[in-house]
Scaffold this motif. Sequence first.
Motif, PDB file in Angstrom:
ATOM      1  N   MET A   1       0.822  -1.181   0.000  1.00 26.32           N
ATOM      2  CA  MET A   1       0.000   0.000   0.000  1.00 26.32           C
ATOM      3  C   MET A   1       0.869   1.248   0.000  1.00 26.32           C
ATOM      4  O   MET A   1       0.620   2.177  -0.747  1.00 26.32           O
ATOM      5  CB  MET A   1      -0.916  -0.026   1.224  1.00 26.32           C
ATOM      6  N   ARG A   2       1.902   1.264   0.818  1.00 24.52           N
ATOM      7  CA  ARG A   2       2.749   2.460   0.877  1.00 24.52           C
ATOM      8  C   ARG A   2       3.462   2.711  -0.444  1.00 24.52           C
ATOM      9  O   ARG A   2       3.673   3.855  -0.831  1.00 24.52           O
ATOM     10  CB  ARG A   2       3.730   2.350   2.033  1.00 24.52           C
ATOM     11  N   ASP A   3       3.832   1.641  -1.147  1.00 24.16           N
ATOM     12  CA  ASP A   3       4.445   1.812  -2.469  1.00 24.16           C
ATOM     13  C   ASP A   3       3.477   2.518  -3.414  1.00 24.16           C
ATOM     14  O   ASP A   3       3.868   3.383  -4.202  1.00 24.16           O
ATOM     15  CB  ASP A   3       4.853   0.463  -3.070  1.00 24.16           C
ATOM     16  N   THR A   4       2.216   2.155  -3.330  1.00 16.84           N
ATOM     17  CA  THR A   4       1.201   2.768  -4.179  1.00 16.84           C
ATOM     18  C   THR A   4       1.044   4.244  -3.836  1.00 16.84           C
ATOM     19  O   THR A   4       0.905   5.088  -4.720  1.00 16.84           O
ATOM     20  CB  THR A   4      -0.141   2.031  -4.011  1.00 16.84           C
ATOM     21  N   VAL A   5       1.089   4.575  -2.557  1.00 18.36           N
ATOM     22  CA  VAL A   5       0.999   5.965  -2.113  1.00 18.36           C
ATOM     23  C   VAL A   5       2.180   6.764  -2.657  1.00 18.36           C
ATOM     24  O   VAL A   5       2.015   7.896  -3.131  1.00 18.36           O
ATOM     25  CB  VAL A   5       0.933   6.044  -0.573  1.00 18.36           C
ATOM     26  N   ILE A   6       3.368   6.195  -2.635  1.00 17.88           N
ATOM     27  CA  ILE A   6       4.562   6.870  -3.162  1.00 17.88           C
ATOM     28  C   ILE A   6       4.373   7.197  -4.641  1.00 17.88           C
ATOM     29  O   ILE A   6       4.678   8.302  -5.092  1.00 17.88           O
ATOM     30  CB  ILE A   6       5.827   6.019  -2.936  1.00 17.88           C
ATOM     31  N   VAL A   7       3.871   6.232  -5.396  1.00 16.77           N
ATOM     32  CA  VAL A   7       3.641   6.460  -6.826  1.00 16.77           C
ATOM     33  C   VAL A   7       2.605   7.566  -7.022  1.00 16.77           C
ATOM     34  O   VAL A   7       2.781   8.464  -7.846  1.00 16.77           O
ATOM     35  CB  VAL A   7       3.200   5.154  -7.529  1.00 16.77           C
ATOM     36  N   GLU A   8       1.530   7.528  -6.250  1.00 18.89           N
ATOM     37  CA  GLU A   8       0.493   8.551  -6.375  1.00 18.89           C
ATOM     38  C   GLU A   8       1.032   9.923  -5.980  1.00 18.89           C
ATOM     39  O   GLU A   8       0.670  10.938  -6.589  1.00 18.89           O
ATOM     40  CB  GLU A   8      -0.728   8.188  -5.530  1.00 18.89           C
ATOM     41  N   ASP A   9       1.906   9.984  -4.984  1.00 22.78           N
ATOM     42  CA  ASP A   9       2.537  11.254  -4.590  1.00 22.78           C
ATOM     43  C   ASP A   9       3.315  11.869  -5.750  1.00 22.78           C
ATOM     44  O   ASP A   9       3.476  13.075  -5.826  1.00 22.78           O
ATOM     45  CB  ASP A   9       3.486  11.049  -3.406  1.00 22.78           C
ATOM     46  N   ARG A  10       3.793  11.035  -6.638  1.00 27.67           N
ATOM     47  CA  ARG A  10       4.554  11.515  -7.801  1.00 27.67           C
ATOM     48  C   ARG A  10       3.647  11.841  -8.982  1.00 27.67           C
ATOM     49  O   ARG A  10       4.099  11.979 -10.106  1.00 27.67           O
ATOM     50  CB  ARG A  10       5.595  10.481  -8.194  1.00 27.67           C
ATOM     51  N   LYS A  11       2.332  11.911  -8.700  1.00 25.41           N
ATOM     52  CA  LYS A  11       1.315  12.281  -9.694  1.00 25.41           C
ATOM     53  C   LYS A  11       1.212  11.288 -10.849  1.00 25.41           C
ATOM     54  O   LYS A  11       0.892  11.644 -11.965  1.00 25.41           O
ATOM     55  CB  LYS A  11       1.572  13.690 -10.245  1.00 25.41           C
ATOM     56  N   LYS A  12       1.478  10.016 -10.554  1.00 22.16           N
ATOM     57  CA  LYS A  12       1.342   8.947 -11.547  1.00 22.16           C
ATOM     58  C   LYS A  12       0.042   8.197 -11.264  1.00 22.16           C
ATOM     59  O   LYS A  12      -0.310   7.963 -10.098  1.00 22.16           O
ATOM     60  CB  LYS A  12       2.514   7.967 -11.458  1.00 22.16           C
ATOM     61  N   PRO A  13      -0.682   7.795 -12.304  1.00 19.90           N
ATOM     62  CA  PRO A  13      -1.900   7.005 -12.057  1.00 19.90           C
ATOM     63  C   PRO A  13      -1.529   5.640 -11.487  1.00 19.90           C
ATOM     64  O   PRO A  13      -0.576   5.011 -11.947  1.00 19.90           O
ATOM     65  CB  PRO A  13      -2.527   6.876 -13.440  1.00 19.90           C
ATOM     66  N   VAL A  14      -2.254   5.221 -10.489  1.00 14.88           N
ATOM     67  CA  VAL A  14      -1.910   3.972  -9.810  1.00 14.88           C
ATOM     68  C   VAL A  14      -3.152   3.338  -9.196  1.00 14.88           C
ATOM     69  O   VAL A  14      -4.100   4.022  -8.823  1.00 14.88           O
ATOM     70  CB  VAL A  14      -0.821   4.224  -8.725  1.00 14.88           C
ATOM     71  N   VAL A  15      -3.134   2.015  -9.147  1.00 11.47           N
ATOM     72  CA  VAL A  15      -4.185   1.228  -8.491  1.00 11.47           C
ATOM     73  C   VAL A  15      -3.474   0.153  -7.688  1.00 11.47           C
ATOM     74  O   VAL A  15      -2.531  -0.475  -8.170  1.00 11.47           O
ATOM     75  CB  VAL A  15      -5.110   0.561  -9.533  1.00 11.47           C
ATOM     76  N   VAL A  16      -3.925  -0.072  -6.474  1.00  7.37           N
ATOM     77  CA  VAL A  16      -3.332  -1.131  -5.654  1.00  7.37           C
ATOM     78  C   VAL A  16      -4.183  -2.389  -5.794  1.00  7.37           C
ATOM     79  O   VAL A  16      -5.407  -2.331  -5.780  1.00  7.37           O
ATOM     80  CB  VAL A  16      -3.203  -0.709  -4.177  1.00  7.37           C
ATOM     81  N   ALA A  17      -3.529  -3.530  -5.995  1.00 10.37           N
ATOM     82  CA  ALA A  17      -4.204  -4.829  -6.016  1.00 10.37           C
ATOM     83  C   ALA A  17      -4.135  -5.395  -4.607  1.00 10.37           C
ATOM     84  O   ALA A  17      -3.052  -5.491  -4.020  1.00 10.37           O
ATOM     85  CB  ALA A  17      -3.536  -5.761  -7.012  1.00 10.37           C
ATOM     86  N   ILE A  18      -5.292  -5.751  -4.079  1.00  9.56           N
ATOM     87  CA  ILE A  18      -5.369  -6.170  -2.678  1.00  9.56           C
ATOM     88  C   ILE A  18      -6.441  -7.253  -2.544  1.00  9.56           C
ATOM     89  O   ILE A  18      -7.390  -7.286  -3.314  1.00  9.56           O
ATOM     90  CB  ILE A  18      -5.677  -4.930  -1.802  1.00  9.56           C
ATOM     91  N   THR A  19      -6.273  -8.140  -1.573  1.00 11.25           N
ATOM     92  CA  THR A  19      -7.307  -9.147  -1.341  1.00 11.25           C
ATOM     93  C   THR A  19      -8.308  -8.635  -0.303  1.00 11.25           C
ATOM     94  O   THR A  19      -8.011  -7.721   0.474  1.00 11.25           O
ATOM     95  CB  THR A  19      -6.713 -10.489  -0.855  1.00 11.25           C
ATOM     96  N   GLU A  20      -9.499  -9.217  -0.310  1.00  8.19           N
ATOM     97  CA  GLU A  20     -10.587  -8.801   0.579  1.00  8.19           C
ATOM     98  C   GLU A  20     -10.150  -8.721   2.044  1.00  8.19           C
ATOM     99  O   GLU A  20     -10.587  -7.844   2.772  1.00  8.19           O
ATOM    100  CB  GLU A  20     -11.751  -9.783   0.473  1.00  8.19           C
ATOM    101  N   GLU A  21      -9.293  -9.624   2.433  1.00  7.30           N
ATOM    102  CA  GLU A  21      -8.838  -9.697   3.823  1.00  7.30           C
ATOM    103  C   GLU A  21      -8.157  -8.407   4.286  1.00  7.30           C
ATOM    104  O   GLU A  21      -8.192  -8.074   5.468  1.00  7.30           O
ATOM    105  CB  GLU A  21      -7.868 -10.881   3.977  1.00  7.30           C
ATOM    106  N   PHE A  22      -7.565  -7.668   3.366  1.00 10.39           N
ATOM    107  CA  PHE A  22      -6.742  -6.523   3.735  1.00 10.39           C
ATOM    108  C   PHE A  22      -7.314  -5.177   3.293  1.00 10.39           C
ATOM    109  O   PHE A  22      -6.628  -4.156   3.390  1.00 10.39           O
ATOM    110  CB  PHE A  22      -5.326  -6.711   3.182  1.00 10.39           C
ATOM    111  N   VAL A  23      -8.551  -5.144   2.840  1.00 12.35           N
ATOM    112  CA  VAL A  23      -9.151  -3.898   2.357  1.00 12.35           C
ATOM    113  C   VAL A  23      -9.188  -2.844   3.462  1.00 12.35           C
ATOM    114  O   VAL A  23      -8.742  -1.707   3.266  1.00 12.35           O
ATOM    115  CB  VAL A  23     -10.564  -4.141   1.780  1.00 12.35           C
TER     116      VAL A  23
END
Length: 67
Positions: A1-23
């Motif tokens: 999740m934090r990696d995805t936040v870093i990418v979004e902070d750099r103004k890049k489009p991003v989506v995190v893939a996650i399982t139901e258990e960790f939503v």
Amino acid sequence: MRDTVIVEDRKKPVVVAITEEFVEHGENIAKMEGHANLRQLVFPYPLEGLPEEEVRRVVKGRGLEGL
């Protein structure tokens, strides 16, 4: 999740893939990092225990056939 936040902070489009258990956990981290609207691609949990046919249905249902 934090990696995805870093990418979004750099103004890049991003989506995190996650399982139901960790939503909920992922949403909490995203909120703490200032990204409450972070996009999530949610998969069933546990995904690794599903038969191949079911995994293919999950992928197809999310438009990911070409990956």
